[in-house]
Motif scaffolding. Structure first.
Motif, short mmCIF file in Angstrom:
data_model
loop_
_atom_site.label_atom_id
_atom_site.label_comp_id
_atom_site.label_asym_id
_atom_site.label_seq_id
_atom_site.Cartn_x
_atom_site.Cartn_y
_atom_site.Cartn_z
N GLN A 40 0.85 -1.21 0.00
CA GLN A 40 0.00 0.00 0.00
C GLN A 40 0.88 1.25 0.00
OE1 GLN A 40 -2.30 -1.70 3.35
NE2 GLN A 40 -4.12 -1.03 2.25
N TYR A 41 1.97 1.19 0.76
CA TYR A 41 2.90 2.33 0.76
C TYR A 41 3.53 2.51 -0.63
CZ TYR A 41 6.72 5.45 1.58
OH TYR A 41 7.56 6.51 1.46
N ASP A 64 12.14 0.63 0.93
CA ASP A 64 11.49 1.95 0.91
C ASP A 64 10.50 2.08 2.07
OD1 ASP A 64 12.79 2.44 -1.47
OD2 ASP A 64 11.06 2.04 -2.75
N TYR A 65 9.78 0.99 2.32
CA TYR A 65 8.76 0.97 3.37
C TYR A 65 9.40 1.14 4.75
CZ TYR A 65 5.38 -1.61 6.38
OH TYR A 65 4.54 -2.04 7.38
N LYS A 66 10.50 0.44 4.99
CA LYS A 66 11.19 0.56 6.29
C LYS A 66 11.71 1.98 6.48
CE LYS A 66 14.06 -2.76 5.61
NZ LYS A 66 15.30 -3.49 5.73
N GLU A 67 12.28 2.56 5.43
CA GLU A 67 12.80 3.93 5.53
C GLU A 67 11.67 4.91 5.84
OE1 GLU A 67 15.97 4.85 5.76
OE2 GLU A 67 16.32 2.68 5.63
N HIS A 123 13.82 -6.99 10.46
CA HIS A 123 14.92 -6.22 9.88
C HIS A 123 14.86 -4.76 10.33
CE1 HIS A 123 15.69 -9.71 7.39
NE2 HIS A 123 14.38 -9.77 7.19
N LEU A 124 13.65 -4.19 10.29
CA LEU A 124 13.49 -2.80 10.75
C LEU A 124 13.90 -2.69 12.22
CD1 LEU A 124 12.23 0.15 10.26
CD2 LEU A 124 10.34 -0.76 11.58
N LEU A 125 13.48 -3.66 13.03
CA LEU A 125 13.75 -3.58 14.46
C LEU A 125 15.26 -3.67 14.74
CD1 LEU A 125 10.71 -5.71 15.60
CD2 LEU A 125 11.05 -3.27 16.00
N ALA A 177 6.88 0.32 15.65
CA ALA A 177 7.83 1.44 15.78
C ALA A 177 7.25 2.53 16.70
CB ALA A 177 8.17 2.01 14.41
N LEU A 178 5.93 2.77 16.59
CA LEU A 178 5.30 3.80 17.44
C LEU A 178 5.35 3.40 18.92
CD1 LEU A 178 2.11 4.67 15.31
CD2 LEU A 178 4.08 6.17 15.72
#
Ligand code: MG
Length: 458
Positions: free
Chosen positions: A82-83, A155-158, A191-193, A346-347
């Motif tokens: 969706q992003y 891109d989504y993680k960034e 990966h993001l974490l 993340a929030l």
């Protein structure tokens, strides 16, 4: 499937693969969708189900046949796709996923150029093209192209990182346990974490479309392994996603699993502290807790019907920045107005880092409610009649009829009775300041509803 002339349910098209949802049908759905988009460019991606690559190829064949160009993103979480629609400014997306359904199911979500699933009116246009044989095939030299779209998840993680204090979270070296239900959540969140400085312990992280670890519906009763692991490795928190990683359910450091409206209320509290006066969108199935927080921090609740698409569409219409659901959907508008499990994670880390508090403490500070759920059998053809009669019977209690019947009582207890969109049952959600009272409400209104439905049969 939903009977004659209807393809889409509350979250796209769903069915058992090779029975209710076949490749042949999916080509035709692709062609009807392509006709609806009139030769636009669409992103196509899929979840981890065994049938997903097959159905993605079928839908692409249908889209190309009607002249639509496809950017093929491969396997990815729904919110990442969706992003990508917003990021690449495409006309929309088609996502092959059945979200939290069992592994034998699959489904098709169609997304508009704002990243939100189509409105019901738009879905009806596709259904009409499909059932009235109005597919508009392209000439041989106007057939659409398909090319790979790499980098969607990076891109989504960034994008997510732009909405939190990365250095603040990194400084805390949190240890988090992530349960991705053997599905696409594995591709982004762990990966993001790690990029956020967390030590990550994963469970059910290998991609396996048979979902051997747990069912892809993240309900507290399915997340015992996660809760035990958080305790066993002494982690700061745990998080579990549903099959396409748009919903997230959290476990605190003491191993307690919390319903989604509680973590949503926490996000809401810290959002309103910085954005007083803002509106918050949530379905009537959410706890009064969400309203208490709005009252305490100068926010205003907009109650809606149950359903993530309704929440997204309402946020867009009223220009609202935050929405949430009791099932673990958090919609953070500054990122995108759709539910997003990785953004929600993340929030929560951002709030923990900013306050320096443990998750159990942060959630423990919120007003406390006891939630009790139940269901009453009701044939689909009696649902509407029952709703009308119930509303009449309860008119003295000033019921809300936004979706089903909800009564808020003066002692801060509440009961919602709502016909299920997918099963022949009425669902009951009660909440109260004591467990006994919540249980009593489910008993009392459950038997009342049972009697009423019985009287309709005779
Ligand atoms: Mg989902």
């Amino acid at each position: 499937m939903l009977g004659s002339r209807r393809l889409f349910g509350t979250n796209g098209i769903r069915g058992v693969v090779n029975k209710e949802l076949t490749s042949e049908m999916t080509i035709k759905i692709g062609a009807a969708t392509g006709t609806f988009f009139q030769r636009g460019t669409l992103i196509v991606g899929f979840d981890a189900r065994t049938s997903s690559p097959m159905l993605a190829k079928a839908v692409i064949a249908g889209l190309n046949a009607t002249g639509c160009n496809v950017l093929f993103a491969g396997m990815a979480p729904t919110p990442a796709l969706q992003y990508a629609v917003k990021n690449h400014k495409t006309d929309g997306a088609v996502i092959i996923t059945a979200s939290h359904n069992p592994p034998e199911y699959n489904g098709i979500k169609v997304v508009w150029n704002d990243g939100i699933e189509l409105s019901r009116e738009q879905e009806i246009e596709i259904e009409n093209i499909f059932f009235d044989e109005k597919v508009c095939y392209a000439e041989w030299n106007k057939i659409g192209s398909t090319r790979d779209l790499p980098g969607t998840i990076d891109d989504y993680k960034e994008a997510i990182k732009r909405h939190v204090d990365v250095a603040g979270i990194v400084n805390k070296n949190y240890h988090i346990v992530v349960d991705t239900a053997n599905s696409v959540g594995s591709l982004a969140a762990p990966h993001l974490l790690r990029e956020l400085g967390c030590k990550v312990t994963t469970i059910n992280a290998n991609i396996d479309g048979t979902f051997p670890g747990r069912t892809p519906e993240p309900r507290p009763e399915n997340l015992k392994d996660l809760a035990l692991t958080v305790k066993a490795v002494d982690a700061d928190l745990g998080v579990a996603y549903d099959g396409d990683a748009d919903r997230s359910i959290f476990v605190d450091e003491q191993g307690e699993t919390h319903w989604g409206d509680k973590t949503f209320a926490l996000v809401e509290k810290y959002f309103l502290k910085d954005n007083s006066g803002e509106k918050i969108v949530t379905p009537v199935s959410s706890s009064t807790l969400v309203k208490d927080i709005a009252d305490a921090y100068d926010g205003e609740i907009v109650w809606t019907k149950v359903g993530s698409v309704t929440v997204s569409q309402t946020m867009k219409k009223l220009n609202v920045k935050l929405g949430g659901e009791e099932n673990g959907g958090i919609f953070y508008g500054p990122h995108q107005s759709v539910r997003d499990g990785t953004m929600a994670t993340a929030l929560i880390l951002d709030i923990m880092a900013k306050t320096g508090e443990k998750l159990s403490r942060l959630l423990g500070e919120l007003p406390k409610y006891f939630i009790e759920k139940g269901k009453v059998e009701c044939q689909n053809e009696l649902k509407e009649k029952a709703l009308k009669k119930l509303t009449e019977q309860l008119s003295g209690l000033n019921p809300s009829t936004i979706d089903g019947v909800k009564i808020w009582f003066e002692d801060k207890s509440a009961i919602l009775m709502r016909p299920s969109g997918t099963e022949p049952v009425y669902r009951l959600y009660a909440e109260a300041k004591t467990e006994e009272k919540a249980m009593q409400l489910v008993r009392e209104y459950g038997s009342r509803l049972k009697r009423l439905i019985y009287s309709l049969k005779s």
